[in-house]
Design an enzyme around this catalytic site. Structure first.
Site, PDB file in Angstrom:
ATOM      1  N   GLU A 137      -2.161  67.659 -18.346  1.00 15.06           N
ATOM      2  CA  GLU A 137      -2.174  66.199 -18.217  1.00 15.06           C
ATOM      3  C   GLU A 137      -3.239  65.599 -19.130  1.00 15.06           C
ATOM      4  O   GLU A 137      -4.410  66.001 -19.086  1.00 15.06           O
ATOM      5  CB  GLU A 137      -2.528  65.889 -16.749  1.00 15.06           C
ATOM      6  CG  GLU A 137      -1.908  64.652 -16.200  1.00 15.06           C
ATOM      7  CD  GLU A 137      -0.426  64.833 -15.889  1.00 15.06           C
ATOM      8  OE1 GLU A 137      -0.084  65.684 -15.039  1.00 15.06           O
ATOM      9  OE2 GLU A 137       0.394  64.119 -16.505  1.00 15.06           O
ATOM     10  N   TRP A 161      23.968  66.549   2.829  1.00 12.51           N
ATOM     11  CA  TRP A 161      22.636  66.011   3.105  1.00 12.51           C
ATOM     12  C   TRP A 161      22.728  64.957   4.210  1.00 12.51           C
ATOM     13  O   TRP A 161      21.907  64.067   4.295  1.00 12.51           O
ATOM     14  CB  TRP A 161      22.052  65.371   1.841  1.00 12.51           C
ATOM     15  CG  TRP A 161      21.578  66.321   0.786  1.00 12.51           C
ATOM     16  CD1 TRP A 161      20.283  66.714   0.588  1.00 12.51           C
ATOM     17  CD2 TRP A 161      22.338  66.979  -0.234  1.00 12.51           C
ATOM     18  NE1 TRP A 161      20.215  67.575  -0.483  1.00 12.51           N
ATOM     19  CE2 TRP A 161      21.458  67.754  -0.995  1.00 12.51           C
ATOM     20  CE3 TRP A 161      23.702  67.001  -0.549  1.00 12.51           C
ATOM     21  CZ2 TRP A 161      21.877  68.541  -2.077  1.00 12.51           C
ATOM     22  CZ3 TRP A 161      24.117  67.781  -1.622  1.00 12.51           C
ATOM     23  CH2 TRP A 161      23.212  68.533  -2.370  1.00 12.51           C
ATOM     24  N   HIS A 206      12.345  70.137  -5.414  1.00 10.86           N
ATOM     25  CA  HIS A 206      13.681  70.575  -5.787  1.00 10.86           C
ATOM     26  C   HIS A 206      13.577  72.010  -6.265  1.00 10.86           C
ATOM     27  O   HIS A 206      12.611  72.398  -6.915  1.00 10.86           O
ATOM     28  CB  HIS A 206      14.245  69.669  -6.885  1.00 10.86           C
ATOM     29  CG  HIS A 206      15.609  70.096  -7.344  1.00 10.86           C
ATOM     30  ND1 HIS A 206      16.647  70.326  -6.470  1.00 10.86           N
ATOM     31  CD2 HIS A 206      16.118  70.337  -8.581  1.00 10.86           C
ATOM     32  CE1 HIS A 206      17.722  70.689  -7.146  1.00 10.86           C
ATOM     33  NE2 HIS A 206      17.434  70.709  -8.420  1.00 10.86           N
ATOM     34  N   TYR A 248      14.350  65.396   2.315  1.00 12.78           N
ATOM     35  CA  TYR A 248      13.538  65.973   1.243  1.00 12.78           C
ATOM     36  C   TYR A 248      13.945  65.404  -0.107  1.00 12.78           C
ATOM     37  O   TYR A 248      13.249  65.542  -1.104  1.00 12.78           O
ATOM     38  CB  TYR A 248      13.609  67.507   1.242  1.00 12.78           C
ATOM     39  CG  TYR A 248      14.803  68.101   0.552  1.00 12.78           C
ATOM     40  CD1 TYR A 248      14.711  68.573  -0.755  1.00 12.78           C
ATOM     41  CD2 TYR A 248      16.026  68.208   1.189  1.00 12.78           C
ATOM     42  CE1 TYR A 248      15.799  69.126  -1.390  1.00 12.78           C
ATOM     43  CE2 TYR A 248      17.120  68.745   0.570  1.00 12.78           C
ATOM     44  CZ  TYR A 248      17.016  69.209  -0.722  1.00 12.78           C
ATOM     45  OH  TYR A 248      18.101  69.750  -1.364  1.00 12.78           O
ATOM     46  N   GLU A 286       0.402  67.024 -24.854  1.00  9.80           N
ATOM     47  CA  GLU A 286       1.280  66.347 -23.899  1.00  9.80           C
ATOM     48  C   GLU A 286       1.822  65.062 -24.504  1.00  9.80           C
ATOM     49  O   GLU A 286       3.010  64.763 -24.407  1.00  9.80           O
ATOM     50  CB  GLU A 286       0.508  66.025 -22.608  1.00  9.80           C
ATOM     51  CG  GLU A 286       1.405  65.522 -21.499  1.00  9.80           C
ATOM     52  CD  GLU A 286       0.684  64.603 -20.531  1.00  9.80           C
ATOM     53  OE1 GLU A 286      -0.407  64.103 -20.867  1.00  9.80           O
ATOM     54  OE2 GLU A 286       1.206  64.386 -19.440  1.00  9.80           O
ATOM     55  N   ASP A 312      20.680  75.320 -12.885  1.00  5.62           N
ATOM     56  CA  ASP A 312      20.595  74.610 -11.616  1.00  5.62           C
ATOM     57  C   ASP A 312      22.011  74.392 -11.096  1.00  5.62           C
ATOM     58  O   ASP A 312      22.849  73.816 -11.787  1.00  5.62           O
ATOM     59  CB  ASP A 312      19.888  73.263 -11.843  1.00  5.62           C
ATOM     60  CG  ASP A 312      19.587  72.544 -10.536  1.00  5.62           C
ATOM     61  OD1 ASP A 312      20.068  72.990  -9.468  1.00  5.62           O
ATOM     62  OD2 ASP A 312      18.861  71.537 -10.580  1.00  5.62           O
ATOM     63  N   CYS A 317      19.475  72.134  -1.824  1.00  4.27           N
ATOM     64  CA  CYS A 317      19.081  72.753  -3.100  1.00  4.27           C
ATOM     65  C   CYS A 317      18.616  74.203  -3.005  1.00  4.27           C
ATOM     66  O   CYS A 317      18.967  75.023  -3.834  1.00  4.27           O
ATOM     67  CB  CYS A 317      18.044  71.903  -3.841  1.00  4.27           C
ATOM     68  SG  CYS A 317      16.408  71.870  -3.093  1.00  4.27           S
ATOM     69  N   ASP A 370       7.953  58.975 -15.501  1.00  2.00           N
ATOM     70  CA  ASP A 370       6.928  58.059 -15.007  1.00  2.00           C
ATOM     71  C   ASP A 370       7.501  57.269 -13.835  1.00  2.00           C
ATOM     72  O   ASP A 370       8.695  56.978 -13.802  1.00  2.00           O
ATOM     73  CB  ASP A 370       6.541  57.049 -16.095  1.00  2.00           C
ATOM     74  CG  ASP A 370       5.889  57.738 -17.280  1.00  2.00           C
ATOM     75  OD1 ASP A 370       5.320  58.820 -17.091  1.00  2.00           O
ATOM     76  OD2 ASP A 370       5.960  57.179 -18.380  1.00  2.00           O
TER      77      ASP A 370
END
Lengths: 742, 742
Positions: free
Chosen positions: A504, A298, A392, A575, A509, A415, A333, A457
């Site tokens: 949301e 990167w 990502h 990014y 949630e 991943d 990624c 958050d």
């Protein structure tokens, strides 16, 4: 006593070794070395005598059954490859899928007499085939004698017997060797080792008993059979597409995928379990820890390899890795997820590439990402961690999860991008998407980590001069804003955010977040009063090199006048969200009347940002402010993805298999400056393998054209894709669709 | 267009690198490099100015608070080490436990005035201390200003302020540096960096809020504070003991334990979580994958290192690893678990070493271990896998499991012995013992693997000449026969089998096995009729070098006569169950009357087995047979552990701290042959660090005496232990207890 010589030594006192130590053997540990390579198969003896006493040399076999030929029925147009959905593989070998019957023809020296003749097909995998480990499998032509794989005679005609073999739906995936064994009164006689009887057995999404069974033909066609894909990047409100040729059927790719498992010495006996295969592969696709496939970079400096933005497909990468046996440079990624996708589709595990916008990273599974402001509300970059990526990419693969309670099968996140902390290792998953959605982060593997990537958050802290800090604002909707993948059977995208999260603000949630907290995810608990002034940064579409205006809105919801000391900072960012350099700073004071909106116009000139651009050309604006009357802090963040110029790809309108046609790439340098050290790459599945061309200089305003004569190998609709890459501008690409007739 | 030079190249075509590639930086990936070393701490500036404009040089500080001295109160007899149970550590630094207050004394230039003076203690860990990552922690002397760690002034007298600091119960464990910062009108002034203000913060089993809280003082004393332990080996019906000096408080051991985490670059931010620390350590204690602490060697050739049987404690090993930074040679399972135990107790995680008799290995979590017999019922060693160890040692450590649903905290299995397959890596655990007992193998980490180690079935297959096989007998009680550990506060052993399994044949046991199967463990399902003849091999206690008799019993439960064709095979085996060589074979035919028992006597002469002995001197007998009348296969297995001669250790009856006393080892070679290349090692916690002595030859029948003059450092009861090791005979040891007076 009579010790001729003694010496006493204080601790620590192992005897000094002379020279390098000998290789430690397995002698007292295991009788047979661990089989962890699928590149060669040890043969079993051609003749196995019964009893200790027996005739020397081969016994006369005139009366007995003997084998004169074996036909693996391995041509693409024969029944096996068609029925097993392996006809696209560019390979001479038989390739079939487990849990489903395939046929081989055996020619004997005389007609086969079921009542008296006894023969078996033997399948061997790895260097030490062993019945008890499941790496040596004898298959008999009589159902009643089945041990694991079923065998039956499906046809006999003269001396030829066609035999149907059904590998179990959980057998090891990889390259097997087949021998035919005939019982004679003296012993067992076998066919000589012959490469033409090698066969590959893959995962089978079409077989109900296979752990990767996917009961949807459209999805199977997309997630196993489709070579040409789209990977999404950019920003959630300005999505960009990148075409990618997964190339899972190209010559050599299947062997390269098996080599990856050999390279990390994955035991053959683990290679039937998609959970283990995908977990291991998530570690092996990156070079960290284990000299895996791709080196991450990167840094912006790709001198010693290929820039991540330059690749057009996976084939180059996998073939280079298999031939050099060394990590390939370089990836970010989407390259990791694209090559991982090839690996999965090639082996038959349904998979797709997924993009998560505003992905929380490197925060070790906690649900909190901190941004530190100084006493005036201005961002303190030296104290702010860098853990929200603009986007990502990861993979989803489809499988049952017999290791988990019911309900967590289906799509699983894996991943391969090396992150700081995923169980302390550079690998991630498989994590059940259902488990993530329901906050059941206690189940393996790495569900808590992925949960944080989509649910964190953002907490703004104000730090006072003496070092104390307090939370002043929490943004609970920034991270995991949108999750998309390519739609099955279509060249459009599909919003799959609802697979990962309840909507949301819903009750579900809230319950899910509480659940995840029970399992140790840490959240911010600050109860902060809602500010009565809002700060809004509108969406923008901007081309690289353009001047543009940023229209900052201050909305006063209160009945009083409000004065805001604002700070607006613009940076060029990778990014990954890491800032490269700040090119813009303003600190206006804005007065807003009761229930009014004030717009603050910031002009962004290209000359200010152009010289700082890094490869993905993202501009990141953070606006913060402190309301004088209330002391409240208000914030807004916006990523502007600069649109690059495009390559124009054209291809002869209609093509036919084995008939020459042309493909052309055109490019005009839209800038006033020259582009140097330019690579253009082009490829198209079934039409053309990857090719690249180097241009040392493209002056400002000038154009180039590159034409290639190509011969399609396969019919069907496909695409030709091209990328342009140079240090000054990355991520330039173009594509054209074409239908090839048979 | 005007490309000065172009080149086209077919795939794959990355530009050829010249020379080695440059080190890939983090530039676009993270702003701050990952902190993964605890060996050095970057300092923060001694003076931090407020604002851009300020006086050059240090401002006059006559009026302001200044620091003239800091006392960490780090002597063993001061309040901190006593209250924090760290008084045994041989270290000059302050060592405390988290979640519990400790005191430091600060001397100022004048009395502290709480109303106007502002100072803070700052704690820093790792190379890049950072507030948002929790590696920089400011602590204020006023409760209301607490950010994370609590601070309060506990005493003031003249210019001296005593401050109490309570690190959070989940803070990172390791070495911190402390500075004192004072606010002046010009900026923040700090103490100079000084090694004497380094402090270690450990896990705290005495703090209710710590994840390793263990509410039992007796267990805490054993599992954290006790240095001298017992590790069980041998056979379940003839248990042997090995003394081990864990030495967790010895000089340098704590630093060595932190170095282990540095060596694998474990992020500092993961070092507060006992789940992550123990998982990582289970990988790092063995040298596979990661150049960890111990090289495994089961070959019998230990020329280039120390024989696993020769070690007496962990100190040597850990200090050698920390100083050479290279794996230490050699270990087998008990050495791995013993050194792991030191690591855990040293950092404050309660732990104990556990021994499982007949441990199923290398079977990848399946509940089936196969033994292949030929058509006559004789064992076919070439086709039989080697996956039942006579015994295996692992560790249990105590912690809550916030990452799992309630009920799975408490003892957790971790295992550092490298096995073939544990999630494809050489590490294992933490796996909840409760989860194992209840078959909840879906929870991380590696519960299914440990479940199989204690619950596998042994399945006997008969293989016919043509290669077909069928199960003929299943032994469901052989594996996991007994699980023991040292009792807390006692030198006896404790049977903890019931912590891992419900009683044999109970309803719960059946339910649990079904549950585990749901989670993918594979079991044998054969419904085999019970044989009406039993084969019994009785228990035996035999000394090495003795001739002895094996009394095989054939019990006929039927009302008819039975004739059995039996095979009795005796082999020398490693403790891993791998046979070295067969030294005995008999094939009697036995006739047993209705409801009768027949004994078959087999005489075993030492001359037959002595020349084949490997280090642990285990003889393995397998008896199999085929009942002529019914075709049933009967089997029996027995491990006979040969008892070695002993070392006689004597020590002056009473000792006093700092007064010289003597310790003596005596040994008589009981054999007729000479022992060559003999090492004797001796050590005793608090009395003597490990010492070794070399004897090139001890003739048959001769004796030796080694006397050492030692000076006890600590009072309390302790033990002196010694081992003798040479290629011809391993595992010779002795020990003596002693009480040292203050």
């Amino acid at each position: 006593m009579s010790d001729v010589s003694t010496t006493t030594s204080p601790s620590p006192a192992p005897p000094a070794p002379t020279g390098p130590p000998p290789k430690v053997t397995n002698r007292g540990r295991t009788t047979v070395p661990l089989a962890s390579s699928n590149s060669d198969t040890a043969d079993i003896p051609e003749f196995e005598y019964f009893g200790v006493v027996g005739p020397r040399g081969l016994p006369p076999l005139t009366d007995y059954l003997d084998i004169s030929g074996v036909d693996m029925m391995r041509r693409p147009d024969e029944i096996n490859k068609k029925q097993h959905h392996t006809m696209f593989f560019n390979s001479d070998s038989l390739i079939v899928r487990r849990g489903q019957e395939f046929q081989v023809k055996i020619t004997f020296n005389r007609p086969y007499k079921p009542a008296e003749d006894l023969f078996a097909l033997e399948f061997l995998i790895g260097p030490t085939p062993d019945f008890s480990k499941g790496t040596y499998i004898p298959v008999f032509p009589i159902k009643q004698r089945k041990i694991t794989w079923e065998g039956r005679v499906t046809n006999t005609s003269d001396n030829v017997v066609t035999m149907g073999i059904t590998p179990t739906a959980d057998c090891f995936v990889g390259k097997y060797h087949m021998t035919v064994a005939v019982k004679t009164p003296y012993g067992i006689r076998r066919t000589k080792w012959d490469k033409s009887r090698d066969l590959y057995i893959l995962f089978n999404p079409w077989a109900a008993a296979d752990a990767v069974f996917l009961d949807d033909e459209r999805e199977r066609q997309e997630c196993v059979m489709t070579e040409m894909g789209i990977i999404y990047h950019g920003a959630y409100d300005d999505i960009a597409e990148r075409n990618w040729n997964y190339g899972q059927f190209n010559y050599g790719v299947l062997d390269a995928c098996l080599f990856i498992m050999d390279k990390c010495e994955m035991p053959i006996t683990n290679r039937g379990d998609p959970v283990k295969v995908t977990r291991k592969a998530s570690a092996m696709l990156n070079s960290r820890d284990d000299d895996g496939v791709l080196v991450g970079n990167w840094s912006g400096d790709y001198t010693y390899g290929v820039a991540p933005t330059s690749w057009t497909g996976s084939t180059d990468i996998l073939l280079a890795y298999a031939s050099s046996k060394m990590p390939v440079r370089y990836a970010q990624c989407w390259v990791y997820s694209a090559v991982f996708n090839t690996f999965l589709r090639c082996l038959g595990i349904p998979s797709r590439v997924v993009t998560n916008y505003f992905s929380a990273h490197d925060n070790d599974g906690n649900l909190k990402t901190d941004i530190i402001l100084d006493e005036n509300g201005r961002i303190d970059r030296s104290r702010t961690r860098d853990s929200i990526w603009n986007y990502h990419c990861w993979n989803e693969c489809y499988m049952s999860r017999p290791d988990l309670p019911p309900g967590f099968g289906g799509w699983q996140v894996v991943d391969a991008t090396p992150q700081e902390t995923s169980d302390g290792m550079y690998r991630c998953g498989p994590a059940s998407v259902q488990a993530i959605k329901h906050g059941q982060t206690c189940f393996p593997f790495d569900a808590a980590f992925v949960f944080a990537e989509v649910n964190s958050d953002v907490v703004f802290y104000a730090r006072s001069k003496d070092g104390t800090m307090e939370p002043v604002r929490v943004n609970r909707t920034h991270v995991g804003r949108l999750i998309v993948t390519k739609a099955a059977g279509d060249v459009t995208r599909r919003d799959i955010t609802d697979q990962y999260k309840f909507s949301e603000g819903s009750t579900e949630e809230r319950t899910v977040l509480e659940k995840a907290e029970e399992y140790g995810c840490k959240r911010d608990k600050s109860e902060l009063p809602a500010a009565d002034v809002d700060l809004v940064l509108p969406s923008l579409e901007v081309s690289v090199g353009d001047d543009f205006e940023l229209n900052l809105e201050f909305v006063n919801h209160s009945g009083q006048r409000r004065i805001v000391d604002a700070y607006i900072s613009g940076s060029v960012v990778f990014y990954t969200g890491v800032p490269s350099s700040e090119f813009l700073f303003r600190d206006p004071t804005v007065t807003i009347g009761p229930n009014k909106t004030v717009k603050e116009l910031v002009v962004v000139e290209s000359k200010n940002y152009m010289k700082h651009l890094v490869e993905q050309s993202n501009l990141h604006f953070i606006a913060t402010g402190k309301v004088k009357e209330t002391g409240q802090i208000i914030t807004a963040m916006k990523v502007v993805t600069l649109h690059n110029p495009k390559l124009i790809v054209t291809i002869s309108e209609r093509g036919k298999v084995n008939e020459e046609m042309t493909a052309t790439v055109e490019f005009t340098n839209p800038f006033t400056f020259s582009l140097e050290d330019v690579y253009i790459r082009m490829e198209g599945p079934g039409i053309m393998l990857p090719k690249s061309k180097y241009y040392s200089l493209i002056p400002g305003g000038s154009s180039l054209t590159w034409t290639e004569y190509v011969i399609p190998q396969r019919y069907g609709s496909t695409r030709m894709i091209a990328t342009l890459d140079c240090p000054a501008i990355r991520q330039v690409y173009g594509q054209a669709s074409v239908a090839i007739e048979p």
